[in-house]
Design a protein around this motif. Sequence first.
Motif, mmCIF file in Angstrom:
data_model
loop_
_atom_site.group_PDB
_atom_site.id
_atom_site.type_symbol
_atom_site.label_atom_id
_atom_site.label_comp_id
_atom_site.label_asym_id
_atom_site.label_seq_id
_atom_site.Cartn_x
_atom_site.Cartn_y
_atom_site.Cartn_z
ATOM 1 N N THR A 98 0.975 -1.158 0.127
ATOM 2 C CA THR A 98 0.273 0.078 -0.066
ATOM 3 C C THR A 98 0.731 1.163 -0.130
ATOM 4 N N PRO A 99 0.225 2.605 -0.398
ATOM 5 C CA PRO A 99 1.071 3.467 -0.242
ATOM 6 C C PRO A 99 1.632 3.862 1.117
ATOM 7 N N GLU A 100 0.853 3.421 2.289
ATOM 8 C CA GLU A 100 1.502 3.749 3.508
ATOM 9 C C GLU A 100 2.814 2.583 3.846
ATOM 10 N N VAL A 101 2.861 1.513 3.369
ATOM 11 C CA VAL A 101 3.909 0.668 3.473
ATOM 12 C C VAL A 101 5.023 1.026 2.542
ATOM 13 N N GLU A 102 4.759 1.450 1.117
ATOM 14 C CA GLU A 102 5.784 2.000 0.433
ATOM 15 C C GLU A 102 6.594 3.143 1.010
ATOM 16 N N ASP A 103 5.710 4.104 1.764
ATOM 17 C CA ASP A 103 6.230 5.218 2.373
ATOM 18 C C ASP A 103 7.077 5.099 3.669
ATOM 19 N N ALA A 104 6.673 3.877 4.471
ATOM 20 C CA ALA A 104 7.675 3.404 5.473
ATOM 21 C C ALA A 104 8.727 2.839 4.893
ATOM 22 N N TRP A 105 8.848 1.918 3.746
ATOM 23 C CA TRP A 105 9.982 1.362 3.317
ATOM 24 C C TRP A 105 10.802 2.525 2.919
ATOM 25 N N ALA A 106 10.480 3.350 2.065
ATOM 26 C CA ALA A 106 11.377 4.347 1.655
ATOM 27 C C ALA A 106 11.885 5.403 2.655
ATOM 28 N N GLU A 107 11.311 5.640 3.695
ATOM 29 C CA GLU A 107 11.766 6.294 4.871
ATOM 30 C C GLU A 107 12.689 5.267 5.500
#
Length: 140
Positions: free
Chosen positions: A112-121
């Motif tokens: 999800t976008p939230e999971v992607e953002d967490a991985w990117a961070e």
Amino acid sequence: MDLHRIALLRDSFGRLAPIAEPAAALFYRRLMEMDPSTRPLFARTDMAAQGVKLMQALGMAIATLERAEQLLPKLREMAQRHVAYGVQREHYASVGAALLWTLGKGLGDGFTPEVEDAWAEAYAILADVMMDAAYCVRAA
């Protein structure tokens, strides 16, 4: 990183674990397609063993994100080894892009976008620590 984002990382990494071997192969294939300058880094490498190392390193990082005293020395040591292998600062961006792409493929709708953002961070934090350890000259 906050605890919610760390939980997202751990959950998504746990869902990737059953397909760790093909995910690692997919990651390296994508990395070398995106950035051909990385190919020579693996010219004499057993890629199956390299994939295991990748997943172990990700697992270690995810497991210790909230314990900097354990994580930072390991990241710095890994960064120094990568310099010796020929890794350049520019490669970190390619690795990050290939990692996110691979996670998207491996997790499917779970990426999800939230999971992607967490991985990117998380990747940005880890890569910054490693690049600082590898390429920044410190005053004596």
